[in-house]
Design a protein around this motif. Structure first.
Motif, PDB file in Angstrom:
ATOM      1  N   PHE A   6       0.847  -1.199   0.000  1.00 42.75           N
ATOM      2  CA  PHE A   6       0.000   0.000   0.000  1.00 42.75           C
ATOM      3  C   PHE A   6       0.882   1.249   0.000  1.00 42.75           C
ATOM      4  N   LEU A   7       1.963   1.226   0.781  1.00 39.15           N
ATOM      5  CA  LEU A   7       2.892   2.354   0.815  1.00 39.15           C
ATOM      6  C   LEU A   7       3.550   2.566  -0.550  1.00 39.15           C
ATOM      7  N   VAL A   8       3.937   1.474  -1.219  1.00 37.31           N
ATOM      8  CA  VAL A   8       4.546   1.582  -2.547  1.00 37.31           C
ATOM      9  C   VAL A   8       3.572   2.214  -3.541  1.00 37.31           C
ATOM     10  N   ILE A   9       2.317   1.776  -3.509  1.00 36.28           N
ATOM     11  CA  ILE A   9       1.314   2.318  -4.434  1.00 36.28           C
ATOM     12  C   ILE A   9       1.053   3.789  -4.133  1.00 36.28           C
ATOM     13  N   ALA A  10       0.979   4.142  -2.856  1.00 42.51           N
ATOM     14  CA  ALA A  10       0.803   5.549  -2.488  1.00 42.51           C
ATOM     15  C   ALA A  10       1.986   6.391  -2.990  1.00 42.51           C
ATOM     16  N   ALA A 206      -0.532  20.567   6.758  1.00 41.19           N
ATOM     17  CA  ALA A 206       0.812  20.821   6.227  1.00 41.19           C
ATOM     18  C   ALA A 206       0.752  21.197   4.746  1.00 41.19           C
ATOM     19  N   ALA A 207      -0.161  20.586   3.991  1.00 41.27           N
ATOM     20  CA  ALA A 207      -0.319  20.923   2.577  1.00 41.27           C
ATOM     21  C   ALA A 207      -0.781  22.367   2.413  1.00 41.27           C
ATOM     22  N   MET A 208      -1.734  22.805   3.240  1.00 39.72           N
ATOM     23  CA  MET A 208      -2.174  24.206   3.185  1.00 39.72           C
ATOM     24  C   MET A 208      -1.001  25.149   3.464  1.00 39.72           C
ATOM     25  N   ALA A 209      -0.200  24.813   4.473  1.00 43.15           N
ATOM     26  CA  ALA A 209       0.941  25.657   4.810  1.00 43.15           C
ATOM     27  C   ALA A 209       1.955  25.700   3.667  1.00 43.15           C
ATOM     28  N   ALA A 210       2.182  24.563   3.012  1.00 42.34           N
ATOM     29  CA  ALA A 210       3.133  24.518   1.900  1.00 42.34           C
ATOM     30  C   ALA A 210       2.666  25.384   0.736  1.00 42.34           C
ATOM     31  N   ALA A 239      -0.692  12.351   0.448  1.00 40.72           N
ATOM     32  CA  ALA A 239      -0.548  11.594   1.697  1.00 40.72           C
ATOM     33  C   ALA A 239      -1.853  11.599   2.487  1.00 40.72           C
ATOM     34  N   ALA A 240      -2.510  12.755   2.545  1.00 41.24           N
ATOM     35  CA  ALA A 240      -3.792  12.834   3.247  1.00 41.24           C
ATOM     36  C   ALA A 240      -4.825  11.910   2.602  1.00 41.24           C
TER      37      ALA A 240
END
Length: 298
Positions: A6-10, A206-210, A239-240
């Motif tokens: 699952f991590l690889v696909i993400a 974190a995405a909003m801040a970026a 990631a979210a």
């Protein structure tokens, strides 16, 4: 093995969204930041050596889903058959436009194909994942609008980073304009996602801040850092999304139920360990070779 794959696909989907994100943005913006044919060619040359390689991330991601989580693969693609077909049609039309633009006397149709073929996937991927996560036409429209504008912002920053002269100045203006739209859309879309998944809250914030940092950096003409920030914003958004999908990749389906047999996952792991480092090294080398700014064609 299930969590590993699952991590690889993400990771593969995230790489696709980050790399194809600026491809889509450049494709949509090229006719507008280029005042003439030479400037349009200058814009498109920034993605010329890499756009087809970036699409390999999509092929690899979908192929990994098919091998590691066949029930997830079949359920996702059958549930969103029409939008996925439209995505593929857009990618084909865009590819034809990019390949044929320099070979025809009147490239207007190629330019239209590039714009439409870039906008369709940029919108539809957001709509697909938003509908999968939140289940509704309005969330799908919100998700599609967010990813469309985010691709425009990412592409505008990439153009400002990779070009010179008038195209660079227009790209910076486009980045500031799209940033002003992307930020409120990001707040609404990511807050909605965080409200239904506590696991997605931290990467969403974190995405909003970026993305806010990207807007500030492009204002200060720090294109390199601004591009890093938009890439981080896309990666954190992805990631979210995948933290939410980890709970249930499809409604009523767990990862364990969707996964292949342990022997299949073990074989896939060995194949991935052998091949993935070479693929990543080759793509990194490609970006290093074509890292310089693109000037007007002589």
């Amino acid at each position: 093995m299930i969590d590993l794959w699952f991590l690889v696909i993400a990771f593969l989907w995230t790489g696709y969204f980050v790399l194809e994100g600026f491809d889509f943005g450049v494709g949509m913006l090229a006719p507008f930041v280029g005042g003439d044919d030479d400037e349009q060619r200058q814009s498109l040359q920034t993605i010329g050596p890499v756009w087809d390689g970036n699409e390999v991330w999509l092929i690899t991601a979908v192929g990994a889903m098919f091998a590691a989580f066949p029930a997830w693969y079949s359920g996702l693609l059958s549930s969103f058959y029409l939008p996925v077909v439209l995505v593929l049609a857009g990618l084909i039309v865009r590819g034809v436009g990019l390949e044929w633009r320099g070979k025809v006397a009147n490239p207007a149709w190629c330019d239209l194909g590039i714009v439409v073929g870039s906008a369709l996937p940029a919108f539809l991927w957001g709509a697909i994942f938003a509908d999968l996560l939140l289940d509704g036409a309005l969330p799908a429209l919100l998700g599609g609008a967010f990813t469309l504008v985010l691709s425009l912002l990412h592409g505008a920053v990439f153009l400002a980073l990779r070009t010179e002269g008038r195209v660079r100045r227009r790209a910076r203006v486009a980045a500031l304009a799209t940033g002003a739209v992307a930020l409120p859309l990001a707040v609404v879309a990511l807050s909605t996602l965080a409200s239904v998944s506590g696991a997605a809250t931290v990467p969403a914030l974190a995405a909003m801040a970026a993305l806010a940092a990207a807007a500030a950096l492009i204002w200060r003409r720090r294109e390199g850092w601004a591009f890093t920030a938009t890439a981080a914003g896309i990666a954190l958004t992805s990631a979210a999304v995948f933290l939410r999908l980890k709970q249930a990749p499809l409604p009523g389906l767990t990862l364990a139920e969707a996964a292949s047999a342990p022997y299949t996952l073990t074989m896939l792991t060995w194949i991935g360990l052998i091949t993935l480092p070479f693929v990543l090294a080759y793509q990194a080398w490609t970006y290093w070779v074509f890292r310089k700014r693109v000037a007007l064609p002589r």
